[in-house]
Design a protein around this motif. Structure first.
Motif, PDB file in Angstrom:
ATOM      1  N   GLN A  20      -3.022  -2.474  -7.446  1.00 20.26           N
ATOM      2  CA  GLN A  20      -2.232  -1.179  -6.759  1.00 20.26           C
ATOM      3  C   GLN A  20      -2.175  -0.142  -7.778  1.00 20.26           C
ATOM      4  O   GLN A  20      -2.405  -0.162  -8.930  1.00 20.26           O
ATOM      5  CB  GLN A  20      -0.718  -1.956  -6.627  1.00 20.26           C
ATOM      6  CG  GLN A  20      -0.021  -2.122  -7.726  1.00 20.26           C
ATOM      7  CD  GLN A  20       1.503  -2.213  -7.571  1.00 20.26           C
ATOM      8  OE1 GLN A  20       1.959  -1.872  -6.417  1.00 20.26           O
ATOM      9  NE2 GLN A  20       2.022  -2.900  -8.538  1.00 20.26           N
ATOM     10  N   ILE A  21      -1.923   1.000  -7.372  1.00 18.89           N
ATOM     11  CA  ILE A  21      -1.798   2.149  -7.819  1.00 18.89           C
ATOM     12  C   ILE A  21      -0.364   2.813  -7.764  1.00 18.89           C
ATOM     13  O   ILE A  21      -0.189   3.045  -6.511  1.00 18.89           O
ATOM     14  CB  ILE A  21      -2.921   3.422  -7.499  1.00 18.89           C
ATOM     15  CG1 ILE A  21      -4.161   2.932  -8.140  1.00 18.89           C
ATOM     16  CG2 ILE A  21      -2.528   4.557  -8.205  1.00 18.89           C
ATOM     17  CD1 ILE A  21      -5.210   3.772  -7.943  1.00 18.89           C
ATOM     18  N   ARG A  22       0.428   3.127  -8.529  1.00 16.60           N
ATOM     19  CA  ARG A  22       1.958   3.522  -8.203  1.00 16.60           C
ATOM     20  C   ARG A  22       1.662   5.137  -8.558  1.00 16.60           C
ATOM     21  O   ARG A  22       1.000   5.534  -9.477  1.00 16.60           O
ATOM     22  CB  ARG A  22       2.788   2.769  -9.235  1.00 16.60           C
ATOM     23  CG  ARG A  22       3.068   1.374  -8.630  1.00 16.60           C
ATOM     24  CD  ARG A  22       3.840   0.590  -9.738  1.00 16.60           C
ATOM     25  NE  ARG A  22       5.137   1.215  -9.824  1.00 16.60           N
ATOM     26  CZ  ARG A  22       5.569   1.858 -10.785  1.00 16.60           C
ATOM     27  NH1 ARG A  22       4.836   1.923 -11.921  1.00 16.60           N
ATOM     28  NH2 ARG A  22       6.912   2.302 -10.877  1.00 16.60           N
TER      29      ARG A  22
ATOM     30  N   PHE B 294      -7.125   6.321  -3.428  1.00 14.02           N
ATOM     31  CA  PHE B 294      -7.879   6.337  -4.483  1.00 14.02           C
ATOM     32  C   PHE B 294      -8.885   5.202  -4.140  1.00 14.02           C
ATOM     33  O   PHE B 294      -8.470   4.111  -3.555  1.00 14.02           O
ATOM     34  CB  PHE B 294      -7.505   5.505  -5.776  1.00 14.02           C
ATOM     35  CG  PHE B 294      -8.495   5.375  -6.987  1.00 14.02           C
ATOM     36  CD1 PHE B 294      -9.144   6.335  -7.645  1.00 14.02           C
ATOM     37  CD2 PHE B 294      -8.409   3.784  -6.864  1.00 14.02           C
ATOM     38  CE1 PHE B 294      -9.954   5.914  -8.410  1.00 14.02           C
ATOM     39  CE2 PHE B 294      -9.676   3.649  -7.953  1.00 14.02           C
ATOM     40  CZ  PHE B 294     -10.206   4.486  -8.933  1.00 14.02           C
ATOM     41  N   VAL B 295     -10.016   5.593  -4.083  1.00 16.44           N
ATOM     42  CA  VAL B 295     -11.424   4.765  -3.514  1.00 16.44           C
ATOM     43  C   VAL B 295     -12.187   4.256  -5.087  1.00 16.44           C
ATOM     44  O   VAL B 295     -12.535   4.996  -5.939  1.00 16.44           O
ATOM     45  CB  VAL B 295     -12.263   5.548  -3.218  1.00 16.44           C
ATOM     46  CG1 VAL B 295     -13.654   4.501  -2.336  1.00 16.44           C
ATOM     47  CG2 VAL B 295     -11.662   6.224  -1.474  1.00 16.44           C
TER      48      VAL B 295
ATOM     49  N   LEU C  45     -10.549  10.221  -6.289  1.00 18.05           N
ATOM     50  CA  LEU C  45      -9.109  10.255  -5.804  1.00 18.05           C
ATOM     51  C   LEU C  45      -8.608  11.476  -5.009  1.00 18.05           C
ATOM     52  O   LEU C  45      -9.119  12.753  -5.420  1.00 18.05           O
ATOM     53  CB  LEU C  45      -8.200  10.517  -7.166  1.00 18.05           C
ATOM     54  CG  LEU C  45      -6.615  10.581  -6.854  1.00 18.05           C
ATOM     55  CD1 LEU C  45      -6.035   9.230  -6.426  1.00 18.05           C
ATOM     56  CD2 LEU C  45      -6.052  10.953  -8.259  1.00 18.05           C
ATOM     57  N   ASP C  46      -8.070  11.295  -3.701  1.00 16.78           N
ATOM     58  CA  ASP C  46      -7.631  12.421  -2.981  1.00 16.78           C
ATOM     59  C   ASP C  46      -5.956  12.668  -3.058  1.00 16.78           C
ATOM     60  O   ASP C  46      -5.261  11.693  -3.105  1.00 16.78           O
ATOM     61  CB  ASP C  46      -7.781  12.331  -1.415  1.00 16.78           C
ATOM     62  CG  ASP C  46      -9.309  12.531  -1.202  1.00 16.78           C
ATOM     63  OD1 ASP C  46      -9.816  13.213  -1.729  1.00 16.78           O
ATOM     64  OD2 ASP C  46      -9.954  11.660  -0.496  1.00 16.78           O
TER      65      ASP C  46
ATOM     66  N   THR D   9      -9.985   1.234  -1.090  1.00 17.85           N
ATOM     67  CA  THR D   9      -9.188   2.147  -1.067  1.00 17.85           C
ATOM     68  C   THR D   9      -7.854   1.817  -1.382  1.00 17.85           C
ATOM     69  O   THR D   9      -7.216   0.855  -0.873  1.00 17.85           O
ATOM     70  CB  THR D   9      -9.123   3.100   0.388  1.00 17.85           C
ATOM     71  OG1 THR D   9     -10.424   3.243   0.453  1.00 17.85           O
ATOM     72  CG2 THR D   9      -8.081   4.233   0.314  1.00 17.85           C
ATOM     73  N   PHE D  10      -7.059   2.444  -2.337  1.00 18.06           N
ATOM     74  CA  PHE D  10      -5.677   2.181  -2.715  1.00 18.06           C
ATOM     75  C   PHE D  10      -4.820   3.169  -2.491  1.00 18.06           C
ATOM     76  O   PHE D  10      -5.140   4.227  -2.822  1.00 18.06           O
ATOM     77  CB  PHE D  10      -5.624   1.670  -4.025  1.00 18.06           C
ATOM     78  CG  PHE D  10      -6.312   0.393  -4.456  1.00 18.06           C
ATOM     79  CD1 PHE D  10      -5.678  -0.858  -4.581  1.00 18.06           C
ATOM     80  CD2 PHE D  10      -7.615   0.438  -4.818  1.00 18.06           C
ATOM     81  CE1 PHE D  10      -6.443  -1.798  -4.696  1.00 18.06           C
ATOM     82  CE2 PHE D  10      -8.414  -0.755  -5.011  1.00 18.06           C
ATOM     83  CZ  PHE D  10      -7.738  -2.016  -5.246  1.00 18.06           C
ATOM     84  N   SER D  11      -3.900   3.160  -1.663  1.00 18.46           N
ATOM     85  CA  SER D  11      -2.875   4.463  -1.189  1.00 18.46           C
ATOM     86  C   SER D  11      -1.401   3.925  -1.840  1.00 18.46           C
ATOM     87  O   SER D  11      -0.909   2.873  -2.072  1.00 18.46           O
ATOM     88  CB  SER D  11      -2.757   4.564   0.202  1.00 18.46           C
ATOM     89  OG  SER D  11      -4.108   4.647   0.817  1.00 18.46           O
ATOM     90  N   ALA D  12      -1.007   5.365  -2.233  1.00 13.74           N
ATOM     91  CA  ALA D  12       0.506   5.362  -2.539  1.00 13.74           C
ATOM     92  C   ALA D  12       1.203   6.694  -2.162  1.00 13.74           C
ATOM     93  O   ALA D  12       0.513   7.510  -2.005  1.00 13.74           O
ATOM     94  CB  ALA D  12       0.531   4.990  -4.134  1.00 13.74           C
TER      95      ALA D  12
END
Length: 201
Positions: A70-72, A172-173, A110-111, A180-183
């Motif tokens: 995960q991305i925080r 983030f891809v 990253l977007d 894809t990881f979203s936060a």
């Protein structure tokens, strides 16, 4: 000739009946999860064996290799106005983590988008940017309080006076897995300071 009468007693449902039903349902669920877990372990063993044959990496090494989970968006993330009050900048701190909750360096694109929700429920975009893998790599920071990735984004929402709150959303891809990881996190205003930044390289 004599007739005998038999009376029947109707028992009302009790709390114990409800608990027995819950225990039964939970037992069925546990058994199902146990079977699913065995199946997944078998599939994982087959995948590890196939990977070893293909790459030469042993299952033990593959299992011990940290993977992004995960991305925080870190709590220090905020936005601030310039001294002249004409510009507003969002400062976003990302904290990628592996399965043990530890910081993990990442490679990928990253977007970032920052927006504000209006009373009507519609969103007004205040800024957005895309960072390629090299830019993401350059954003890594190491500090006494921990490692993170630091990004800045100019906020130029039409008619926005840089007050109140805003929300940041990141996607983030991962360059290795393609996942894809979203936060998302709400940002609050923070006054600029002349002290040295805590995230200096």
């Amino acid at each position: 000739m004599s007739l005998s009468c038999t009376s029947a007693t109707v028992l009302r449902p009790s709390d114990a009946d409800s608990l027995r039903v819950q225990v039964r349902d939970l037992t069925v669920r546990v058994d199902a999860l146990g079977a699913e877990n065995k199946e997944l372990k078998g599939q994982l063993a087959d995948a590890a064996k196939a990977s070893q044959e293909r790459t030469g990496i042993s299952p033990a090494v593959a299992q011990a290799t940290p993977q992004l989970v995960q991305i925080r968006v870190g709590s220090p993330s905020h936005f601030e106005r310039s001294a002249d009050g004409k510009h507003c900048t969002a400062r976003i701190y990302l904290e990628p983590q592996d399965g043990l909750g530890r910081f993990l360096q990442i490679t990928g694109a990253l977007d970032i988008s920052v927006f504000q929700l209006n009373a009507s429920g519609t969103a007004r975009t205040l800024g957005s940017a895309t960072f390629d893998p090299l830019m993401v790599r350059d954003a890594w920071r190491g500090a006494l309080m921990g490692s993170h990735y630091s990004f800045e984004l100019q906020m130029v929402g039409d008619g926005w006076d840089c007050t109140g709150s805003a929300t940041v959303r990141i996607a983030f891809v991962d360059g290795h897995s393609g996942r894809t990881f979203s936060a998302q996190r709400e940002l609050i205003e923070s006054r600029p300071t002349t002290e040295a930044a805590p995230d200096a390289k």
